[in-house]
Design a protein around this motif. Structure first.
Motif, PDB file in Angstrom:
ATOM      1  N   LEU A   1      37.940  29.828  41.024  1.00 49.02           N
ATOM      2  CA  LEU A   1      38.506  30.147  42.328  1.00 49.02           C
ATOM      3  C   LEU A   1      39.065  31.559  42.283  1.00 49.02           C
ATOM      4  N   LEU A   2      38.684  32.381  43.244  1.00 46.20           N
ATOM      5  CA  LEU A   2      39.285  33.696  43.410  1.00 46.20           C
ATOM      6  C   LEU A   2      40.383  33.565  44.452  1.00 46.20           C
ATOM      7  N   GLU A   3      41.601  33.889  44.049  1.00 40.66           N
ATOM      8  CA  GLU A   3      42.747  33.755  44.946  1.00 40.66           C
ATOM      9  C   GLU A   3      43.541  35.054  45.004  1.00 40.66           C
ATOM     10  N   GLU A   4      44.421  35.143  45.997  1.00 38.69           N
ATOM     11  CA  GLU A   4      45.234  36.345  46.187  1.00 38.69           C
ATOM     12  C   GLU A   4      46.253  36.499  45.059  1.00 38.69           C
ATOM     13  N   HIS A   5      46.621  37.746  44.794  1.00 31.42           N
ATOM     14  CA  HIS A   5      47.753  38.048  43.925  1.00 31.42           C
ATOM     15  C   HIS A   5      48.564  39.147  44.591  1.00 31.42           C
ATOM     16  N   ASP A   6      49.888  39.041  44.530  1.00 27.44           N
ATOM     17  CA  ASP A   6      50.717  39.986  45.283  1.00 27.44           C
ATOM     18  C   ASP A   6      50.814  41.365  44.627  1.00 27.44           C
ATOM     19  N   LYS A   7      50.374  41.472  43.378  1.00 35.69           N
ATOM     20  CA  LYS A   7      50.488  42.751  42.666  1.00 35.69           C
ATOM     21  C   LYS A   7      49.144  43.291  42.203  1.00 35.69           C
ATOM     22  N   TYR A   8      48.247  42.412  41.776  1.00 35.81           N
ATOM     23  CA  TYR A   8      46.961  42.837  41.228  1.00 35.81           C
ATOM     24  C   TYR A   8      45.838  42.541  42.217  1.00 35.81           C
TER      25      TYR A   8
ATOM     26  N   ILE B   1      31.414  29.873  41.916  1.00 37.93           N
ATOM     27  CA  ILE B   1      32.580  30.672  42.311  1.00 37.93           C
ATOM     28  C   ILE B   1      32.864  30.438  43.788  1.00 37.93           C
ATOM     29  N   ILE B   2      34.135  30.242  44.104  1.00 40.89           N
ATOM     30  CA  ILE B   2      34.565  30.020  45.483  1.00 40.89           C
ATOM     31  C   ILE B   2      35.655  31.024  45.830  1.00 40.89           C
ATOM     32  N   ASP B   3      35.489  31.709  46.963  1.00 43.45           N
ATOM     33  CA  ASP B   3      36.523  32.604  47.489  1.00 43.45           C
ATOM     34  C   ASP B   3      37.604  31.728  48.116  1.00 43.45           C
ATOM     35  N   ASN B   4      38.727  31.610  47.438  1.00 48.77           N
ATOM     36  CA  ASN B   4      39.783  30.691  47.878  1.00 48.77           C
ATOM     37  C   ASN B   4      41.031  31.439  48.336  1.00 48.77           C
ATOM     38  N   ARG B   5      40.827  32.632  48.873  1.00 51.47           N
ATOM     39  CA  ARG B   5      41.981  33.391  49.350  1.00 51.47           C
ATOM     40  C   ARG B   5      42.663  32.705  50.519  1.00 51.47           C
TER      41      ARG B   5
ATOM     42  N   PHE C   1      31.860  39.370  41.141  1.00 49.40           N
ATOM     43  CA  PHE C   1      31.952  38.738  42.454  1.00 49.40           C
ATOM     44  C   PHE C   1      32.940  39.492  43.348  1.00 49.40           C
ATOM     45  N   ALA C   2      34.089  39.855  42.797  1.00 46.19           N
ATOM     46  CA  ALA C   2      35.098  40.578  43.574  1.00 46.19           C
ATOM     47  C   ALA C   2      34.568  41.931  44.042  1.00 46.19           C
ATOM     48  N   VAL C   3      33.796  42.595  43.192  1.00 48.67           N
ATOM     49  CA  VAL C   3      33.173  43.864  43.577  1.00 48.67           C
ATOM     50  C   VAL C   3      32.172  43.630  44.701  1.00 48.67           C
ATOM     51  N   HIS C   4      31.308  42.636  44.536  1.00 45.31           N
ATOM     52  CA  HIS C   4      30.268  42.358  45.532  1.00 45.31           C
ATOM     53  C   HIS C   4      30.849  41.950  46.879  1.00 45.31           C
ATOM     54  N   GLN C   5      32.037  41.338  46.864  1.00 39.97           N
ATOM     55  CA  GLN C   5      32.678  40.917  48.112  1.00 39.97           C
ATOM     56  C   GLN C   5      33.498  42.024  48.762  1.00 39.97           C
ATOM     57  N   GLY C   6      33.531  43.180  48.130  1.00 36.62           N
ATOM     58  CA  GLY C   6      34.273  44.301  48.702  1.00 36.62           C
ATOM     59  C   GLY C   6      35.771  44.231  48.476  1.00 36.62           C
ATOM     60  N   ILE C   7      36.210  43.327  47.605  1.00 39.02           N
ATOM     61  CA  ILE C   7      37.635  43.198  47.316  1.00 39.02           C
ATOM     62  C   ILE C   7      38.110  44.367  46.463  1.00 39.02           C
ATOM     63  N   ILE C   8      37.216  44.875  45.621  1.00 40.89           N
ATOM     64  CA  ILE C   8      37.536  45.965  44.708  1.00 40.89           C
ATOM     65  C   ILE C   8      37.075  47.296  45.296  1.00 40.89           C
ATOM     66  N   LYS C   9      37.991  48.253  45.361  1.00 41.83           N
ATOM     67  CA  LYS C   9      37.650  49.579  45.891  1.00 41.83           C
ATOM     68  C   LYS C   9      37.313  50.566  44.775  1.00 41.83           C
ATOM     69  N   ASN C  10      38.010  50.471  43.663  1.00 39.87           N
ATOM     70  CA  ASN C  10      37.763  51.354  42.526  1.00 39.87           C
ATOM     71  C   ASN C  10      37.124  50.539  41.415  1.00 39.87           C
ATOM     72  N   THR C  11      35.807  50.605  41.313  1.00 40.12           N
ATOM     73  CA  THR C  11      35.093  49.768  40.344  1.00 40.12           C
ATOM     74  C   THR C  11      35.252  50.257  38.908  1.00 40.12           C
ATOM     75  N   GLU C  12      35.755  51.479  38.737  1.00 41.58           N
ATOM     76  CA  GLU C  12      35.947  52.004  37.392  1.00 41.58           C
ATOM     77  C   GLU C  12      37.175  51.410  36.714  1.00 41.58           C
ATOM     78  N   HIS C  13      38.115  50.930  37.510  1.00 42.64           N
ATOM     79  CA  HIS C  13      39.302  50.302  36.925  1.00 42.64           C
ATOM     80  C   HIS C  13      39.987  49.423  37.947  1.00 42.64           C
ATOM     81  N   PHE C  14      40.057  48.135  37.641  1.00 44.60           N
ATOM     82  CA  PHE C  14      40.815  47.201  38.468  1.00 44.60           C
ATOM     83  C   PHE C  14      41.407  46.137  37.570  1.00 44.60           C
ATOM     84  N   SER C  15      42.201  45.239  38.131  1.00 42.31           N
ATOM     85  CA  SER C  15      42.905  44.270  37.290  1.00 42.31           C
ATOM     86  C   SER C  15      43.067  42.952  38.020  1.00 42.31           C
ATOM     87  N   PHE C  16      43.114  41.884  37.234  1.00 42.82           N
ATOM     88  CA  PHE C  16      43.309  40.556  37.801  1.00 42.82           C
ATOM     89  C   PHE C  16      44.139  39.700  36.855  1.00 42.82           C
TER      90      PHE C  16
END
Length: 260
Positions: free
Chosen positions: A49-56, A16-20, A83-98
């Protein structure tokens, strides 16, 4: 230097690569293939690749170990969610979307267990010898009484390259009932071109195919070579499947940097 992370979900392993910052060129098939190589690179069934999304919360891009960008990978989706949780990208771990290649996925994370919502399934091709359906990736499902002694690679290659599924081919799953609500699944994955220890979209397809056989259970425990997964769903009289969830462990293995 490429900074990478290695994750696995029931033995399905990924780079996995953080490609933001868009620094990694996903069109470089040779580079992706090298990073997935178990002898000369990092090693993995695939690369994400984990990349940015303008809505999710983020975008997931998945590549098979042959270097090509591919259809949805269920266990990959669970691993990149962790990975997104571990990197601090996700604030609400009970519900998120990608967003992934097959559309939007909801997810939740708790103690290295990740659940992701899969796409709805509205079309199932039921033949005498097999069931064929798309759960984000195309899957052939065949039930067998001798799953432990089956040569999955040999049989899977024949199915994957058969005239029926040309030109793109298919993944091939071989399934046995352990109990009414418990399955054992072995999968040959196209793009990897071998049996893998688990396949997320494959076990989802296998669970739906199992329901098509007995019409009684809609929440399955599924044993794969790399561990155990869970698949649950809702269905209606039109053989439409929705609210499909894939659940199981997603584990950080190691991180590092590699010079290319």
């Amino acid at each position: 230097m490429i900074h990478f992370y290695k994750y696995q979900g029931t033995g399905n392993d990924f780079v996995i690569i953080d490609n933001r910052d868009k620094s990694f060129n996903g069109a470089n098939t040779e580079l992706v293939r090298f990073l997935c190589d178990r002898r000369f690179g990092v090693g993995g069934d695939g690369l994400m690749l984990l990349e940015e999304h303008d809505k999710y919360d983020f975008t997931m891009r998945y590549f098979n170990s042959d270097g090509n960008e591919a259809s949805m990978c269920g266990n990959g989706g669970r691993c990149i969610a962790a990975f997104a949780v571990h990197q601090g990208i996700i604030k609400n771990t009970e519900h998120f979307s990608f967003m992934a290649i097959d559309g939007l996925h909801e997810a939740s994370y708790s103690n290295n267990i990740v659940s992701i919502k899969m796409i709805d399934v509205n079309s199932i091709d039921k033949q005498k010898e097999y069931t064929f359906l798309n759960t984000g990736s195309p899957h052939y499902v065949e039930f067998t009484d001798d799953i432990d002694n089956l040569n999955v690679k040999e049989k899977g290659i024949k199915v994957r390259h058969s005239d029926t599924f040309k030109p793109d081919g298919t993944n091939a799953n071989f399934v046995s009932f352990i109990k009414n609500d418990t399955l054992k699944v072995r999968t040959f994955e196209r793009g990897v071109e071998d049996e893998t220890l688990a396949c997320g979209t494959g076990v989802v397809a296998s669970a739906i195919a199992a329901y098509e056989k007995n019409k009684s259970v809609s929440d399955y425990k599924i044993k794969v070579l790399g561990g155990e997964l869970r698949v649950s769903f809702e269905t209606d009289d039109n053989n439409s499947y929705k609210n499909i969830w894939l659940e199981g462990p997603a584990t950080f293995v190691f991180e590092g940097k590699i010079k290319v």
